[in-house]
Design a protein around this motif. Sequence first.
Motif, short mmCIF file in Angstrom:
data_model
loop_
_atom_site.label_atom_id
_atom_site.label_comp_id
_atom_site.label_asym_id
_atom_site.label_seq_id
_atom_site.Cartn_x
_atom_site.Cartn_y
_atom_site.Cartn_z
N ASP A 199 0.96 -1.46 -0.02
CA ASP A 199 0.11 0.38 0.36
C ASP A 199 0.75 1.05 -0.13
O ASP A 199 0.24 2.08 0.07
N SER A 203 -1.10 3.32 -6.59
CA SER A 203 -1.76 2.21 -6.37
C SER A 203 -2.08 3.13 -7.98
O SER A 203 -3.04 3.61 -8.22
N TYR A 823 -3.56 -3.71 -16.85
CA TYR A 823 -3.75 -3.73 -15.67
C TYR A 823 -5.09 -4.68 -15.39
O TYR A 823 -6.17 -3.90 -15.61
N ARG A 844 -5.96 -4.35 -6.12
CA ARG A 844 -4.91 -4.41 -6.96
C ARG A 844 -4.86 -5.45 -7.43
O ARG A 844 -5.16 -6.85 -6.38
N GLU A 943 1.00 -7.74 -10.20
CA GLU A 943 2.04 -6.88 -9.52
C GLU A 943 2.83 -8.04 -8.95
O GLU A 943 3.53 -7.45 -8.42
#
Length: 969
Positions: A199, A203, A823, A844, A943
């Motif tokens: 975090d 992001s 993404y 995420r 990620e």
Amino acid sequence: MLSSFVVTYLKPFFFSCFTSFVVFCVCVLIFLLLFADFLGRLYVALLSLFVAFFVCLFHHFLVVLCAFRNCVIVAFSPRFCRSLLRFHPSFCYYFDAFFKKLLYLGDAKLCSGGGSEVKGTIRCSKMLIYVFSSPYMLQQCPNCRVLNSLVSILPYCFLFFLIGQFGGPMAGPQPGMPGGFPSGPSQLSGPPQKKLDLDSIPSTIEVIENDRLRYEGQIYTTNIRGQVPPLVTSQFAVQDQGNASPRFMRCTTYALPCTADLAKQCQVPLAAIIKPLAILPKNETPLYVVNHGETGPIRCNRCKAYMCPYMQFIEGGRRFQCGFCNCVNEVPVFYFQHLDHMGRRVDFYERPELSLGSYEFVATLDYCKNNQPPNPPAFIFMIDVSYSNIKSGLVKIICNELKTLLEKLPKEEGSESSVIKVGFVTYNKVLHFYNVKSGLAQPQMMVVSDTAEMFVPLLDGFLVNYQDSKAVIYNLLDQIPDMFADTNESETVFAPVIQAGVEALKAAECSGKLFIFHSAIPTAEAPGKLKNRDDKKLINTDKEKTLFQPQKGVYEQLAKDCAANGCSVDLFLFPSQYVDLATMASVPSHTGGSVFKYNNFQMETDGDHFLRDLRKDVQKSIGFDAVMRVRTSTGFRATDFFGAVHMNNTTDVEMAAVDCDKAVTVEFKHDDTLAEESGAMMQCALLYTTLSGQRRLRIHNLSLNCSSQLSELYKSCETDALLNFFAKSAYRAILNQPLKNVREILVNQTAHILACYRKNCASPSPPSQLVLPDAMKVFPVYMNSLMKTAPLVTSTELPTDDRAHQRLSVMGMSVEETQLLLYPRLIPLHNMDPGSDALPAPVRCSEERLSDAGMFLLENGHSMFLWLGQASPPDVIQGIFDLPSLAHLQPNMTALPELDSPLSKKVRSIVADLLEKRTNSMKLHVVRQKDKPEILFRQFLVEDKGLYGGASYMDFLCHVYREVRQLLT
């Protein structure tokens, strides 16, 4: 006697030890100065170990020289030593038998040989490094032996001190990326031992959500030059007030650097992504159509730019100055209008070409081939009826689907029915043409077996209006599966099929599209026959690029013929093995077409997926026989084009067809200095044939700022557009360069862009921080994701055809599609309210966001997964699958059962909505946590570390940080 001993033995010995120790210290200092910043502390320690090893060898060498100088011999084996003593008895001592100095990692193993002794142990992280050494054995003098042993350990004592000061835990390099990325984030910021939380780094979800909240429900007006539009992920309405909507044109930056040197310094690519036929939402005004009659559109006499809001009217409205080349032109008499007190024409708001950024002109006969109005376009359906397609049931479902699909052929807005003509061909080793003229009771088949010189055996009755010949076409579609039900023919042709379509359209003097349904590599003796060239030994070599290069010759010429005759090709592939997609898809990729691929097609699991794709493809809005040109104001120009296009020259982009989803990426370069006051302007003009057969010009205009301040450029960047450009340029580069070089270029360019910002734009900050531009804060995560895509990963596990397919697909993608591909959206469904209309907020794209009791939907525009945690509540499983527990779920599920429960309705509604929105259909995969199919799901968690190599987002960020620091220092 003592003085003689010192001079003879100790002096040369201490001299050699001192020399080696000094050399060792100098080497360590050099390594610290050069490598401490970017290699990390453990790397320094390890390098020091190797330096110590070689320095001690050098030390032994010096001792040998000194010993010879003082009539003392050093031997490396007892046998050699004894021979020397026999040769010269004055050699009074020798060193231990067979000198050994070894480094062991892991469990200690003592060296064999006399005199071996553990000198010391170094503890570093979780690793034990054992240093073994044979001491110097001075046979005649025990005191000297002790002294020598003590001095020889001094370099190691210094090494222990060094590792104690600089040592620390550090992970090893990751495969798949240039140079390897350390997997620890310790050098991003803060103390070395601190581990960064996910975090704490930028992001993508947060950026998307902030933009959505800012623009949701707002009206975006285009009256401001160089205005940065909302992200492609936001829902907003556009009001055209002089610049094209971002649905049509997006730029990598909306503030161009004034000079080429400034552009070179920042290395931000200057490009526009143009989607000329994009569909506008129902709440936005459709494009106006301007018709000037036989005179045609008003244009600049010098640069041929079309009338637009950037033209300045002067001399009372009798002349206008071109905003692109500054040429002064006469205003035609019919177009004259007076100016108001502000210098604008009084009919400014009445003429779309003066007040809007996007509009259309009706083209005159001068814009038509042979100065003749075009005929309505045609669709030709070409079906492979070889053994595999018949047995799989593919031919039957195609024929059944066409019966309903032909009722929904695309048509011009406001028209009652489509004017598109249709034709049908089946083929294996030979081609079968069908006469479906409306007056016939039964369709007629004509066979062409000479595939070497293809021709169309009939003109009248092959391309017909569907409504007129509906009964005959229905009859044909019923008969085709039965006609070839007993076929044993497994060989097929391919190039002659495309050639037949081109000849048919040429004979009918119209443009059109071929829909080809094919299953295997063409091995029949005919032009375009292909061989299997899938060589896994080429992976990760300089010759890997040849796997992506199409075979030249027949297919290269076919692409030129198709582009010249307005024949676009859409290819539906159903392979069970390698088909050389790089070559077979070369024609679609140069004619504005698409390629759809269904590996190991099975009716039960892939049928719905294929039919959704077919419906979308046939029904989408499309233009034919298109030519596009991009004009710019003075100071810069379009230099390169990326897309499913054909280039006959350096300026005209030819597309046999362009649909509402296809985008062309255009790169710009400076050829002069740009002025901040006047800004920069570009105009995209697309000449095409509509679905009704009318020739039109669609114009899109966009004005940008120019700045001599790099901060303005970075502030005006659009990350999504940047990644669209980088993806297409990288995918083109792999045709000519090794993949390793392409990945290194991407990493270096990322570092250069961020280093330039840090140096010239960022406020002072500690060196331990990686400073990112606000408009590009998630640029690294997208770039890292790009480098983990199949075409850029060197893995023998990835099928070559799949890699080639993705490479070609991306070349025609818009910004929206590349953003979602790089993404994916990960949507938690386990906590949603079934009664709410809102879609749950995405999280995420990382494994850290998954939970054992969770249910997540992941989609990237091409694949869709429903992931179920191993501790999913039984009521959730019952509500969606009507099963008592997750253990009862069947593997390889591709559809959700239709249940009456609120949760089932909600989940199916979300899936259906996503399938409707996306350009392509997506096959749903239901996967359980820790099941084997979960591996496919995890490769889309961008990620995290890549399944086939590649760093995690955090590791990549750390690597970029070190690259930036190196550039700055």
